[in-house]
Design an enzyme around this catalytic site. Structure first.
Site, short mmCIF file in Angstrom:
data_model
loop_
_atom_site.label_atom_id
_atom_site.label_comp_id
_atom_site.label_asym_id
_atom_site.label_seq_id
_atom_site.Cartn_x
_atom_site.Cartn_y
_atom_site.Cartn_z
N ASP A 30 -8.75 0.21 1.06
CA ASP A 30 -8.71 0.67 -0.33
C ASP A 30 -10.00 0.27 -1.05
O ASP A 30 -10.59 1.07 -1.77
CB ASP A 30 -7.51 0.04 -1.07
CG ASP A 30 -6.22 0.77 -0.75
OD1 ASP A 30 -6.18 1.45 0.29
OD2 ASP A 30 -5.25 0.66 -1.52
N THR A 90 -2.43 5.95 -4.34
CA THR A 90 -1.33 6.67 -3.70
C THR A 90 -0.01 6.42 -4.42
O THR A 90 0.76 7.35 -4.62
CB THR A 90 -1.19 6.26 -2.22
OG1 THR A 90 -1.10 4.85 -2.13
CG2 THR A 90 -2.37 6.73 -1.41
N THR A 91 0.21 5.18 -4.83
CA THR A 91 1.46 4.87 -5.53
C THR A 91 1.50 5.65 -6.84
O THR A 91 2.52 6.27 -7.19
CB THR A 91 1.56 3.36 -5.82
OG1 THR A 91 1.20 2.66 -4.63
CG2 THR A 91 2.95 2.97 -6.23
N ASP A 100 0.84 -1.19 0.00
CA ASP A 100 0.00 0.00 0.00
C ASP A 100 0.88 1.25 0.00
O ASP A 100 1.64 1.48 0.95
CB ASP A 100 -0.90 -0.03 1.23
CG ASP A 100 -1.90 1.10 1.22
OD1 ASP A 100 -2.55 1.26 0.18
OD2 ASP A 100 -2.00 1.81 2.22
#
Ligand SMILES: Nc1ncnc2c1ncn2[C@@H]1O[C@H](COP(=O)(O)OP(=O)(O)OP(=O)(O)O)[C@@H](O)[C@H]1O
Ligand SMILES: [Mg+2]
Length: 500
Positions: free
Chosen positions: A343, A47-48, A14
């Site tokens: 998520d 987010t990545t 994550d």
């Protein structure tokens, strides 16, 4: 695998968690941590992607700076590109029927598929969708999904497949006295934020006792006071007590004699959830308890999971309260499952609230990139260079996916660009399984539009902020009230970061 200085281990895929756990020193790097945090707070996924895009935007900007393009021109160009990119993404978004659990499940599966718990993704995705639909409501004509209403409780043991969605609240505590009933049906629940104990005096007092009768009188009086408290609970009509504070053993004994079960030392967060779920009010004093302050649930029961006991409040008055009890082989698995569930819940919420989705696998980025290039030509001038750089940076998403899947990034990019020349191929992206460029809409790789739009927003803002910095200068200790202390939590900001 992240290992802290004291040897704690976190295993995760994550982006938000990785960025949060990293030991980041450089002030500019801290801004990247912030990007991940914002993305996580706003939309819960991507987010990545946001961090990768920020990095790429900065790298492309550096090349422009080397060619003597002024940072302001780059920032302006990026701003124009970002506005246009969001416009393009909006036009790409497809409307979905938010009651269609099947589509929602595909969105949740996509979000979970990239995580370590992907083996159980179909099962977990179903749970996430069921939970989100349970707490869905329409407020002022707008559909809202408040995922704070979904309590996630972790219990390691068994396997991910044993993860359970409970309609109601599960409390990680046991019934306080062995003689109390373990199962209360048609529960009338008192929620107390007061001790069921004799208050200790604030100062030291001394009582001189000369004979055993006086001792007995003293103890009897204490017992009488406790009994009175229990009578007050009983008079309200309650047959179950959740207490935020402690309960005296004698009071527990009296409660059990009256047929009232109790759980003590419940956390304040759980108390609030219980109040919402059962419709009860949290009372600060036993005296104030009344029938009107009680909550209701069909069943309150204690259940054993492994060695631990949990209290389930099932079929509470408010059907919007749900708990997911996450199970899994080890603590690390359970932790990662919880993050993945977060998520999944977030993407389902985003999709329900906006009813807009895009396909994944880098398709929206590739399509936006293509349309941005056309736009750049129209803008012309030096800004054109910045917009083109932005378009190129967007391609880092399908590129990264191709690389991670062990494919040749150049081949994939060439193929992808060729496909996107035709507007009908707008959903062509990287199929990580077959290693080919395919229509990811048909592959059921679906994502909420909101995630993609937020990625562009957060990445552009962070990159522009960093680009505006001329130099990093050490500042002396900040004055009180002037912000966070130096060396504080990440996100303390750049010393003098606002300078132009
Ligand atoms: N089966 C798949 N085939 C191709 N691409 C996929 C597939 N599943 C997911 N993706 C893509 O993977 C990307 C998401 O990867 P990942 O979930 O690791 O990162 P993130 O969502 O950016 O960040 P995080 O989930 O860590 O917050 C998206 O671009 C998504 O479209
Ligand atoms: Mg993701």
């Amino acid at each position: 695998m992240l290992v802290s200085t004291i040897g704690d281990v976190v295993i995760t895929n994550d982006g938000a968690t990785i960025m949060k756990e990293l030991d980041v020193q450089h002030p500019a790097a801290k801004m990247l941590v912030e990007v991940a945090k914002t993305q996580d707070n706003e939309v819960g996924d991507g987010t990545t992607t946001a961090v990768v895009l920020t990095g790429e935007l900065l790298e492309k900007a550096e090349k422009l700076l080397d060619k003597d393009v002024h940072p302001t021109v780059v920032v302006e160009g990026y701003k124009k590109a970002s506005d246009k990119a969001r416009e393009i993404l909006d036009s790409l978004g497809e409307t979905i029927d938010t009651n269609d659990a099947d589509t929602l499940r595909k969105i949740a599966v996509t979000a979970m598929g990239t995580k370590a718990v992907s083996g159980a993704r179909d099962y977990m995705a179903k749970i996430a969708v069921d939970a989100a639909l349970q707490v869905k409501e329409v407020r002022d004509g707008k559909t809202k999904v408040d995922i704070d209403l979904v309590k996630v409780l972790k219990k390691h043991g068994k396997s991910l497949q044993e993860t359970e969605l409970v309609k109601g609240i599960v409390i990680d505590k046991e019934i306080a006295h062995p003689q109390m009933t373990k199962r209360t049906t048609n529960a009338k629940i008192a929620l107390l934020n007061a001790k069921l104990e004799i208050e200790k005096t604030e100062f030291d007092a001394k009582i001189n006792i000369n004979n055993p009768d006086q001792m007995k009188l003293f103890l009897d009086e204490e017992e009488r006071m406790l009994k009175e408290m229990v009578d007050q609970v009983s008079a309200s009509g309650a047959n179950f007590v959740f207490c935020e504070k402690s309960i005296d053993d004698i009071a527990l004994h009296f409660l059990s004699k009256k047929g009232i079960a109790a759980v003590k030392n419940v956390s304040s967060g759980d108390m609030e959830k219980l109040a919402k779920a059962t419709g009860g009010k949290i009372m600060a004093s036993v005296k104030d308890l009344a029938a009107s302050s009680l909550g209701e649930a069909k069943v309150v029961e204690e259940t054993k999971i492994g060695d631990d006991k949990l209290v389930y409040v099932r079929d509470a008055k408010n059907p919007m309260a749900v708990t997911i009890v996450v199970r899994g082989g080890t603590e690390h698995v359970v932790d990662e499952a919880e993050r993945s569930l977060h998520d999944a819940l977030c993407v389902v919420r985003d999709a329900i609230e906006d009813a807009k989705i895009v396909a994944g696998g880098g398709a929206p980025e590739a399509e936006t990139s293509k349309q941005l290039r056309d736009y750049a030509v129209k803008v012309g001038g030096r800004e054109q260079l910045a917009i083109e750089a932005f378009a190129e940076a967007l391609e880092s998403v399908p590129l990264a996916l191709a690389e991670n899947a062990g494919l040749d990034p150049i081949d994939v990019m060439v193929d992808l660009r060729a496909k996107h020349e035709d507007p009908a191929n707008k959903w062509y992206g990287v199929d990580v399984f077959s290693g080919k460029v395919k229509d990811t809409r048909n592959l059921d790789v679906l994502e909420p539009l909101r995630v993609k739009v937020q990625v562009v927003k957060s990445a552009t803002e962070a990159a522009s902020m960093i680009l505006r910095i001329d130099d990093v200068v050490a500042a002396k200790g900040m004055k009180e009230g002037a912000g966070k202390p130096p060396g504080g939590p990440p996100g303390g900001g750049m010393p003098g970061g606002e300078e132009y």
